[in-house]
Motif scaffolding. Structure first.
Motif, PDB file in Angstrom:
ATOM      1  N   ARG A 119     -30.443 -10.288  13.131  1.00  0.00           N
ATOM      2  CA  ARG A 119     -31.908 -10.344  13.016  1.00  0.00           C
ATOM      3  C   ARG A 119     -32.445  -9.568  11.814  1.00  0.00           C
ATOM      4  NH1 ARG A 119     -31.382  -9.727  18.812  1.00  0.00           N
ATOM      5  NH2 ARG A 119     -32.088 -11.625  19.895  1.00  0.00           N
ATOM      6  N   ARG A 120     -31.712  -8.526  11.366  1.00  0.00           N
ATOM      7  CA  ARG A 120     -32.248  -7.665  10.301  1.00  0.00           C
ATOM      8  C   ARG A 120     -31.180  -7.400   9.245  1.00  0.00           C
ATOM      9  NH1 ARG A 120     -33.142  -5.047  14.854  1.00  0.00           N
ATOM     10  NH2 ARG A 120     -31.693  -3.390  14.214  1.00  0.00           N
ATOM     11  N   TRP A 121     -31.644  -7.203   8.027  1.00  0.00           N
ATOM     12  CA  TRP A 121     -30.753  -6.933   6.907  1.00  0.00           C
ATOM     13  C   TRP A 121     -29.983  -5.621   7.110  1.00  0.00           C
ATOM     14  CZ3 TRP A 121     -29.403  -9.795   2.722  1.00  0.00           C
ATOM     15  CH2 TRP A 121     -28.776  -9.149   1.661  1.00  0.00           C
ATOM     16  N   ASP A 122     -30.668  -4.611   7.649  1.00  0.00           N
ATOM     17  CA  ASP A 122     -30.020  -3.299   7.753  1.00  0.00           C
ATOM     18  C   ASP A 122     -28.951  -3.242   8.854  1.00  0.00           C
ATOM     19  OD1 ASP A 122     -31.592  -3.280  10.007  1.00  0.00           O
ATOM     20  OD2 ASP A 122     -32.855  -1.581   9.386  1.00  0.00           O
ATOM     21  N   GLU A 123     -28.757  -4.335   9.586  1.00  0.00           N
ATOM     22  CA  GLU A 123     -27.647  -4.367  10.548  1.00  0.00           C
ATOM     23  C   GLU A 123     -26.299  -4.313   9.833  1.00  0.00           C
ATOM     24  OE1 GLU A 123     -28.183  -7.792  12.994  1.00  0.00           O
ATOM     25  OE2 GLU A 123     -29.970  -7.023  13.971  1.00  0.00           O
ATOM     26  N   SER A 124     -26.313  -4.575   8.528  1.00  0.00           N
ATOM     27  CA  SER A 124     -25.074  -4.503   7.749  1.00  0.00           C
ATOM     28  C   SER A 124     -24.593  -3.069   7.572  1.00  0.00           C
ATOM     29  CB  SER A 124     -25.290  -5.150   6.379  1.00  0.00           C
ATOM     30  OG  SER A 124     -26.256  -4.413   5.636  1.00  0.00           O
ATOM     31  N   LYS A 125     -25.422  -2.102   7.891  1.00  0.00           N
ATOM     32  CA  LYS A 125     -25.064  -0.698   7.667  1.00  0.00           C
ATOM     33  C   LYS A 125     -24.415  -0.050   8.894  1.00  0.00           C
ATOM     34  CE  LYS A 125     -28.764   0.034   4.272  1.00  0.00           C
ATOM     35  NZ  LYS A 125     -27.847   0.105   3.118  1.00  0.00           N
ATOM     36  N   THR A 126     -24.431  -0.765  10.049  1.00  0.00           N
ATOM     37  CA  THR A 126     -23.884  -0.187  11.282  1.00  0.00           C
ATOM     38  C   THR A 126     -22.815  -1.110  11.856  1.00  0.00           C
ATOM     39  OG1 THR A 126     -26.050   0.787  11.772  1.00  0.00           O
ATOM     40  CG2 THR A 126     -24.446   0.669  13.580  1.00  0.00           C
ATOM     41  N   PRO A 127     -21.594  -0.593  12.046  1.00  0.00           N
ATOM     42  CA  PRO A 127     -20.532  -1.448  12.596  1.00  0.00           C
ATOM     43  C   PRO A 127     -20.843  -1.884  14.021  1.00  0.00           C
ATOM     44  CG  PRO A 127     -19.637   0.570  11.636  1.00  0.00           C
ATOM     45  CD  PRO A 127     -21.118   0.750  11.738  1.00  0.00           C
TER      46      PRO A 127
END
Length: 364
Positions: free
Chosen positions: A192-200
């Protein structure tokens, strides 16, 4: 420049014209290939400036197969099936800094998108894919699964591979939204969000792997090109000239002009001959019963005896004047008139309709 207003794709190595290159309608492309391929190919070419773009088919096939299938989807296909029953590890394993590095590059990719530099965004994503694939190749999860004692190692390796794949799917989402949706389904966690790429992602079940992007096959491209070819236009000079006689028109000249309102008073309908019989007392007449569809029938008398046998007419589609006032004749009441051409006698030719027309269709 990619011309889309008319639904065309242009293929070749130069600006296209009708006389050069191959034109492919978007609807023809969709019959043969996944639109995701084209979205990625053009994204990999688009920079922040306005440039002409051409679709080189050899490069198109190579880029899609090497990048999307061989580098991106390959990460998921070589790992997801081995942890379908295990799910992802409860904690994220040590991956040598691969995930953290990719999370940091995400800001650069986002900036490239903001600047409409899609080429740079795609290049950065593929560089991350080039870093992730050697990890999987070195770990060889397909061999780890053969040893029950290495189940945890297998789960950890696949957890890393699928998280790196998920990062790539997030970064490609502006161009390949369907891939992001499929990734969410695979890992039971919608993107849903771009910043989900920063959390495994950890501790979630993994669905059975479904094919996401298939390889582009040359035969599919060849079929698309063949399907796009326009029929050859034959010059008028190459067509034998018709030598129709002017005698019929001389024998029966054109009637006086009428208005469209006059013409619309005549109700011409497609009809099916459902019964035909001879009228013994008449030299020229056959008695026909025609269907206008459903239960609507008309009986008519036609002067076509010398040209047609009754049994040859049954089942045929003809055109009749359906709104003539009934006319009482010696042999019965005629409720319509069949249309035909020719001078009469044995030279009478009924007007027929092409296949697909149905009784009751109006002739306009």
């Amino acid at each position: 420049m990619v011309h889309t207003a008319d639904g065309f794709l242009t293929i070749g190595g130069e600006k296209m014209s009708k006389s050069k290159g191959t034109f492919i309608r978007a609807e023809t492309y969709l019959k043969h290939l996944d639109p995701a391929y084209l979205r990625y190919y053009y994204a990999s070419k688009l920079g922040p400036r306005l440039d002409d773009l051409d679709l080189n088919l050899d490069e198109f096939v190579a880029k899609v197969n090497a990048d999307l299938v061989g580098k991106v989807v390959n990460l998921a296909s070589r790992s997801a099936r081995f942890v379908h029953e295990l799910g992802l590890s409860a904690t994220y394993p040590d991956d040598g800094g691969l995930f953290a590095h990719a999370a940091g590059v995400g800001d650069d990719i986002a900036a490239a998108y903001d600047e409409c530099d899609f080429n740079r965004a795609m290049r950065l994503v593929m560089e991350l894919a080039d870093r992730a694939n050697p990890y999987v190749e070195a770990a060889e999860p397909w061999n780890l699964r053969k040893d029950p004692a290495k189940t945890q190692t297998l789960q950890d390796v696949c957890t890393v591979a699928l998280n790196l794949f998920r990062q790539l799917a997030i970064y490609l989402a502006p161009v390949l939204p369907k891939l992001a949706e499929q990734t969410g389904q695979l890992l039971n966690t919608p993107i849903r969000r771009w910043d989900e790429s920063k959390t495994p992602l950890t501790g979630v079940p993994v669905a059975a792997f479904q094919h996401m992007l298939q390889r582009v096959e040359k035969k599919d491209v060849d079929e698309m090109i063949e399907d796009s070819k326009e029929p050859e236009i034959v010059a008028v000079a190459d067509v034998p000239q018709w030598r129709d006689s002017g005698e019929p028109l001389q024998n029966e000249p054109l009637a006086e002009p009428c208005t469209i309102d006059d013409f619309q008073k005549i109700d011409l309908r497609v009809a099916r001959v459902v019964a035909a019989e001879d009228v013994p007392e008449a030299k020229k007449l056959l008695k026909l019963t025609v269907s206008l569809g459903g239960d609507v029938r008309r009986t008519l008398f036609a002067g076509i005896k010398e040209a047609y046998k009754p049994e040859d007419l049954v089942g045929k589609l003809v055109v009749v004047v359906a709104n003539l006032a009934p006319r009482k004749m010696k042999f019965g009441v005629s409720e319509a008139m069949i249309t035909a051409a020719g001078p009469g006698g044995p030279e009478v030719f009924l007007l027929r309709v092409d296949e697909g027309a149905q009784p009751g269709h109006r002739v306009h």
